[in-house]
Enzyme design. Sequence first.
Site, PDB file in Angstrom:
ATOM      1  N   ASP A  25      20.751 -25.414  16.584  1.00 43.87           N
ATOM      2  CA  ASP A  25      21.335 -24.165  17.082  1.00 43.87           C
ATOM      3  C   ASP A  25      20.680 -23.661  18.364  1.00 43.87           C
ATOM      4  O   ASP A  25      20.564 -22.458  18.578  1.00 43.87           O
ATOM      5  CB  ASP A  25      21.250 -23.064  16.003  1.00 43.87           C
ATOM      6  CG  ASP A  25      21.913 -23.516  14.711  1.00 43.87           C
ATOM      7  OD1 ASP A  25      22.926 -24.222  14.796  1.00 43.87           O
ATOM      8  OD2 ASP A  25      21.417 -23.158  13.628  1.00 43.87           O
ATOM      9  N   LYS A  28      23.225 -26.248  22.366  1.00 40.38           N
ATOM     10  CA  LYS A  28      23.528 -27.552  22.980  1.00 40.38           C
ATOM     11  C   LYS A  28      24.989 -27.641  23.442  1.00 40.38           C
ATOM     12  O   LYS A  28      25.271 -28.136  24.530  1.00 40.38           O
ATOM     13  CB  LYS A  28      23.251 -28.686  21.960  1.00 40.38           C
ATOM     14  CG  LYS A  28      21.797 -28.759  21.513  1.00 40.38           C
ATOM     15  CD  LYS A  28      21.592 -29.831  20.447  1.00 40.38           C
ATOM     16  CE  LYS A  28      22.143 -29.489  19.078  1.00 40.38           C
ATOM     17  NZ  LYS A  28      21.460 -28.416  18.355  1.00 40.38           N
ATOM     18  N   GLY A  52      27.182 -27.621  14.276  1.00 40.75           N
ATOM     19  CA  GLY A  52      28.166 -26.609  14.661  1.00 40.75           C
ATOM     20  C   GLY A  52      27.914 -26.255  16.105  1.00 40.75           C
ATOM     21  O   GLY A  52      26.998 -25.492  16.407  1.00 40.75           O
ATOM     22  N   HIS A  53      28.683 -26.848  17.010  1.00 37.90           N
ATOM     23  CA  HIS A  53      28.455 -26.617  18.443  1.00 37.90           C
ATOM     24  C   HIS A  53      29.510 -25.653  18.972  1.00 37.90           C
ATOM     25  O   HIS A  53      30.693 -25.951  18.986  1.00 37.90           O
ATOM     26  CB  HIS A  53      28.455 -27.952  19.194  1.00 37.90           C
ATOM     27  CG  HIS A  53      27.301 -28.832  18.776  1.00 37.90           C
ATOM     28  ND1 HIS A  53      27.111 -30.101  19.237  1.00 37.90           N
ATOM     29  CD2 HIS A  53      26.269 -28.597  17.921  1.00 37.90           C
ATOM     30  CE1 HIS A  53      26.013 -30.602  18.686  1.00 37.90           C
ATOM     31  NE2 HIS A  53      25.489 -29.713  17.880  1.00 37.90           N
ATOM     32  N   GLN A 237      21.658 -31.210  15.638  1.00 34.74           N
ATOM     33  CA  GLN A 237      20.439 -30.704  14.993  1.00 34.74           C
ATOM     34  C   GLN A 237      19.317 -30.613  16.035  1.00 34.74           C
ATOM     35  O   GLN A 237      19.619 -30.483  17.206  1.00 34.74           O
ATOM     36  CB  GLN A 237      20.016 -31.587  13.803  1.00 34.74           C
ATOM     37  CG  GLN A 237      20.943 -31.517  12.591  1.00 34.74           C
ATOM     38  CD  GLN A 237      22.154 -32.409  12.703  1.00 34.74           C
ATOM     39  OE1 GLN A 237      22.040 -33.582  12.977  1.00 34.74           O
ATOM     40  NE2 GLN A 237      23.336 -31.848  12.491  1.00 34.74           N
TER      41      GLN A 237
HETATM   42  P1  IMO Z   1      23.414 -28.090  15.170  1.00 34.42           P
HETATM   43  O1  IMO Z   1      23.879 -29.414  15.716  1.00 34.42           O
HETATM   44  C1  IMO Z   1      20.801 -25.991  12.415  1.00 34.42           C
HETATM   45  C2  IMO Z   1      19.815 -27.956   8.633  1.00 34.42           C
HETATM   46  C3  IMO Z   1      20.360 -27.345   7.359  1.00 34.42           C
HETATM   47  C4  IMO Z   1      19.267 -27.705   6.380  1.00 34.42           C
HETATM   48  C5  IMO Z   1      18.830 -29.092   6.838  1.00 34.42           C
HETATM   49  C6  IMO Z   1      19.469 -30.216   6.088  1.00 34.42           C
HETATM   50  O2  IMO Z   1      24.442 -27.036  15.123  1.00 34.42           O
HETATM   51  O3  IMO Z   1      22.147 -27.676  15.860  1.00 34.42           O
HETATM   52  P2  IMO Z   1      21.906 -31.242   5.947  1.00 34.42           P
HETATM   53  O4  IMO Z   1      23.249 -30.601   5.843  1.00 34.42           O
HETATM   54  O5  IMO Z   1      21.722 -32.054   7.191  1.00 34.42           O
HETATM   55  O6  IMO Z   1      21.523 -31.986   4.703  1.00 34.42           O
HETATM   56  O7  IMO Z   1      20.877 -30.022   6.031  1.00 34.42           O
HETATM   57  O8  IMO Z   1      19.200 -29.170   8.205  1.00 34.42           O
HETATM   58  N1  IMO Z   1      20.822 -28.283   9.640  1.00 34.42           N
HETATM   59  C7  IMO Z   1      20.999 -27.581  10.774  1.00 34.42           C
HETATM   60  N2  IMO Z   1      20.408 -26.444  11.210  1.00 34.42           N
HETATM   61  N3  IMO Z   1      21.698 -26.590  13.193  1.00 34.42           N
HETATM   62  C8  IMO Z   1      22.290 -27.749  12.804  1.00 34.42           C
HETATM   63  O9  IMO Z   1      23.089 -28.451  13.624  1.00 34.42           O
HETATM   64  C9  IMO Z   1      21.982 -28.276  11.519  1.00 34.42           C
HETATM   65  N4  IMO Z   1      22.373 -29.360  10.803  1.00 34.42           N
HETATM   66  C10 IMO Z   1      21.654 -29.351   9.660  1.00 34.42           C
HETATM   67  O10 IMO Z   1      20.526 -25.958   7.493  1.00 34.42           O
HETATM   68  O11 IMO Z   1      18.171 -26.838   6.525  1.00 34.42           O
HETATM   69 MG    MG Z   2      24.799 -25.030  15.501  1.00 38.38          MG
END
Ligand code: IMO
Ligand code: MG
Length: 418
Positions: A25, A28, A52-53, A237
Amino acid sequence: MKQAQYYKIILMMKVDVLLGLQWGDEGKGKIIDILAPKYDIVARFQGGPNAGHTIEFDNQKYILHIIPSGIFHNTINIVGNGVVIDPFELKKEIEILEKTNVDVPSKLYLSRKANLILPTHRLLDAAMERGRGNQKIGSTLRGIGPAYSDKVARNGLRIGDIEKNNLYEKYKNIKEQQIRIIKAYCDDINLLENIDILEQQWFEGIEYLKKIKFIDSEIFINNELIKGKRLLAEGAQGTMLDIDFGTYPYVTSSNTICGSVTTGLGIPPQQINKVFGVFKAYCTRVGSGPFPTEQDNDIGVKLRNNGAEYGSTTGRPRRCGWLDLVALKYSVIINGVTELIMMKSDVLDDFNNIKICEQYEINRELTKDLPYDLSDNTIKPVYVNMNGWQKTIKTIKEYNDLPENLKSYINYIERYVG
Ligand code: IMO
Ligand code: MG
């Protein structure tokens, strides 16, 4: 190295990478959207619909989960082999874009080697989280972990299987196996209640995806690079959620770092040129796990309110805290970041005092190296105090017009991470 050889390598380097340096988050999607016009291809190399972009323009907000953030531009968008795809989620995403006249089939390609998330993977994700009691990871419950587990266990289904006629049989075998595992994890039979609906939706998704082009993306990409085309690899992530280097086990199930571009797209490492590292002027985290600079107090609430810090995939409130330079420097090093992009500094506009963590104290010893176990509760962040700028920067477009205190903030970070 001879000069000619050196220039040959420089000429070869057509791939830039953009990734998150914190816990996801970082913003990106917004930056990819800005950079995309400079590239011929934007490609996702890992993760899945846990991402979630968010991109906002013309008063319209789009949240992309699987589709690369170059989709609004005249670029080819590739979902690489390192990504896990949920066909129904992808169908929903494409339908939303098509409503706004984005011609998705003409510019979205899926790697035949990308693994599929099955309905049972989602259920298994939920069963495993329940089984963890108060040690929950806080997964997005999109089936990411179980889908990657099956990939590594060599049980997975891939996009390429959609083109074959034994997909259903293969699916059925895996499903039955998974149902046994789900029951072993958790005796809550209700969990399996909706399986028929989920399955129906999944097959609707599979049918729908047949209008999208499936390619051998590693061959396609390398051919395009030889032709001189430029590619931007879009990370999902963040580094602190990386399966190896993040705050294990509170991480996601893929490598989120720069090295993952080579395995997630089939690109040789010599092709990688710039590495854009995106971070926020403070830190956030969704889900559980260690977060040394977390402010579980009024400061955290203010950061969340000012920054609208709620998860774009799950809507959960994000945990908020001060910028952590120990963790940021670690991320810069293991990704070989060449350009830093700081997001959301305007969230700090009305703060009197701003803190930056520049080392940790562990059992009275100070360190600037990220410790093995961040959840060790003897770790105390040591802060340096910075003066806030107390002025809105929202309309400022030039570096020189920024308040002096913000320039000092930026300077401090640059010097620290080198
Ligand atoms: P973007 O791309 C923030 C976090 C989840 C959880 C951990 C594992 O938008 O930056 P999972 O569903 O992968 O098994 O969850 O990773 N998580 C993220 N946190 N941004 C994301 O993606 C995330 N994708 C997974 O909240 O703590
Ligand atoms: Mg996000």
